[in-house]
Design a protein around this motif. Structure first.
Motif, PDB file in Angstrom:
ATOM      1  N   ILE A   1       1.163   8.743  -6.333  1.00 12.61           N
ATOM      2  CA  ILE A   1       1.953   8.782  -5.096  1.00 12.61           C
ATOM      3  C   ILE A   1       1.269   9.653  -4.052  1.00 12.61           C
ATOM      4  N   LEU A   2       0.711  10.790  -4.473  1.00 15.07           N
ATOM      5  CA  LEU A   2       0.004  11.670  -3.541  1.00 15.07           C
ATOM      6  C   LEU A   2      -1.209  10.972  -2.933  1.00 15.07           C
ATOM      7  N   VAL A   3      -1.894  10.167  -3.738  1.00 16.23           N
ATOM      8  CA  VAL A   3      -3.032   9.393  -3.226  1.00 16.23           C
ATOM      9  C   VAL A   3      -2.563   8.414  -2.155  1.00 16.23           C
ATOM     10  N   LEU A   4      -1.458   7.737  -2.412  1.00 13.51           N
ATOM     11  CA  LEU A   4      -0.920   6.781  -1.439  1.00 13.51           C
ATOM     12  C   LEU A   4      -0.557   7.482  -0.130  1.00 13.51           C
ATOM     13  N   ILE A   5       0.059   8.652  -0.231  1.00 18.16           N
ATOM     14  CA  ILE A   5       0.409   9.419   0.968  1.00 18.16           C
ATOM     15  C   ILE A   5      -0.858   9.793   1.736  1.00 18.16           C
ATOM     16  N   GLY A   6      -1.874  10.257   0.998  1.00 17.04           N
ATOM     17  CA  GLY A   6      -3.137  10.635   1.631  1.00 17.04           C
ATOM     18  C   GLY A   6      -3.810   9.465   2.321  1.00 17.04           C
ATOM     19  N   VAL A   7      -3.793   8.304   1.691  1.00 15.76           N
ATOM     20  CA  VAL A   7      -4.409   7.101   2.273  1.00 15.76           C
ATOM     21  C   VAL A   7      -3.689   6.691   3.552  1.00 15.76           C
ATOM     22  N   VAL A   8      -2.364   6.749   3.521  1.00 12.10           N
ATOM     23  CA  VAL A   8      -1.583   6.391   4.716  1.00 12.10           C
ATOM     24  C   VAL A   8      -1.916   7.332   5.875  1.00 12.10           C
ATOM     25  N   LEU A   9      -1.962   8.639   5.595  1.00 14.81           N
ATOM     26  CA  LEU A   9      -2.282   9.610   6.643  1.00 14.81           C
ATOM     27  C   LEU A   9      -3.697   9.399   7.175  1.00 14.81           C
ATOM     28  N   LEU A  10      -4.618   9.093   6.271  1.00 15.78           N
ATOM     29  CA  LEU A  10      -6.004   8.859   6.666  1.00 15.78           C
ATOM     30  C   LEU A  10      -6.130   7.584   7.495  1.00 15.78           C
ATOM     31  N   TYR A  11      -5.461   6.533   7.062  1.00 16.96           N
ATOM     32  CA  TYR A  11      -5.554   5.228   7.730  1.00 16.96           C
ATOM     33  C   TYR A  11      -4.903   5.252   9.113  1.00 16.96           C
ATOM     34  N   GLU A  12      -3.787   5.936   9.234  1.00 19.86           N
ATOM     35  CA  GLU A  12      -3.059   5.953  10.502  1.00 19.86           C
ATOM     36  C   GLU A  12      -3.444   7.137  11.389  1.00 19.86           C
ATOM     37  N   ASN A  13      -4.410   7.944  10.919  1.00 19.58           N
ATOM     38  CA  ASN A  13      -4.901   9.102  11.678  1.00 19.58           C
ATOM     39  C   ASN A  13      -3.768  10.004  12.150  1.00 19.58           C
ATOM     40  N   LYS A  14      -2.835  10.262  11.243  1.00 17.97           N
ATOM     41  CA  LYS A  14      -1.702  11.105  11.582  1.00 17.97           C
ATOM     42  C   LYS A  14      -1.972  12.544  11.177  1.00 17.97           C
ATOM     43  N   ASN A  15      -1.340  13.457  11.874  1.00 21.09           N
ATOM     44  CA  ASN A  15      -1.438  14.865  11.513  1.00 21.09           C
ATOM     45  C   ASN A  15      -0.649  15.126  10.243  1.00 21.09           C
ATOM     46  N   ILE A  16      -0.933  16.231   9.614  1.00 16.02           N
ATOM     47  CA  ILE A  16      -0.215  16.604   8.394  1.00 16.02           C
ATOM     48  C   ILE A  16       1.261  16.796   8.736  1.00 16.02           C
TER      49      ILE A  16
END
Length: 237
Positions: free
Chosen positions: A96-111
């Motif tokens: 799940i943490l990997v999925l969250i990280g991928v989404v943040l990386l893909y959408e270029n969102k801030n933490i």
């Protein structure tokens, strides 16, 4: 958010719905030599790419597949029969943490705010406080009132079930406080009382009833105080 939901759906399909028990058994037996491990990895990549629905997501789908395989290999090599449940939970959290990280990386969102350093440490401390430390505190405080039946452990309950139930109820209360759903705390307390009522009535032990009631009220009280304290610290941070 919708991308995370889609990736979570892909994970559920790949890890549970479309993974037969025979695959799991083969992977646990042969580990990295199991052909089903690699089919499983590829399936996760394909599902992530299809459900994301964008060509440019393919490299990220590959990243999900590769990290999924690495996490699974770690679990397969370190899990034993006695710690299998622990590794199952760790494995799922890691995915799940990997999925969250991928989404943040893909959408270029801030933490998101939860992962900001100060907020993270406040949440982590509050959650850990409500697990084993609080269980030990409550056990120590009410041990002087422990009835004979409790001391002799003359019941048919599961091993350490009461301890886990206490931890779960405190975490629920903690979550209700932080999401401003105070009414849910009353529902939880009522539900526990209903389930406990039959056991205590059959036991016909007034001391046991009082012992359980004291423990429950202390448990809920600490959880409520922890939740309110965390809310205050979050406002000050």
């Amino acid at each position: 958010m919708i991308l995370f939901v889609k990736l979570l759906l892909a994970h559920l399909l790949g890890d549970f719905i479309w993974q037969p028990g025979s695959w799991v058994t083969d992977k646990e037996t042969k580990k990295h030599k199991s052909i089903y491990l690699y089919i499983h990895i590829i399936l996760h990549g394909i599902l992530a790419a299809i459900l994301a629905g964008e060509i440019r997501f393919i490299p990220y789908a590959i990243l999900i597949a590769v990290t999924h395989g690495i996490i699974d290999l770690i679990k397969l090599n370190f899990q034993k029969k006695k710690n299998k449940r622990t590794w199952f939970v760790v494995d799922q959290i890691a995915h799940i943490l990997v999925l969250i990280g991928v989404v943040l990386l893909y959408e270029n969102k801030n933490i998101p705010p939860f992962w900001q350093e100060n907020v993270f440490w406040i949440y982590l401390t509050g959650i850990l406080l409500l697990t084993k430390p609080t269980s030990i505190f409550i056990k120590t405080i009410i041990s002087i009132w422990a009835p004979e039946s409790k001391l002799n452990n003359q019941d048919n309950s599961l091993v350490a079930a009461g301890n886990y139930i206490g931890i779960l109820e405190r975490l629920f209360v903690f979550g209700f406080i932080l999401t401003n759903h105070f009414e849910a705390i009353g529902f939880l307390l009522a539900a526990k009382s209903i389930f406990r009522f039959g056991d205590l009535k059959e036991a016909k032990d007034r001391k046991l009833t009082e012992y359980v009631l004291i423990g429950t009220l202390i448990s809920f009280g600490i959880a409520i105080l922890a939740g309110l304290l965390v809310q205050m610290l979050l406002q000050l941070s």
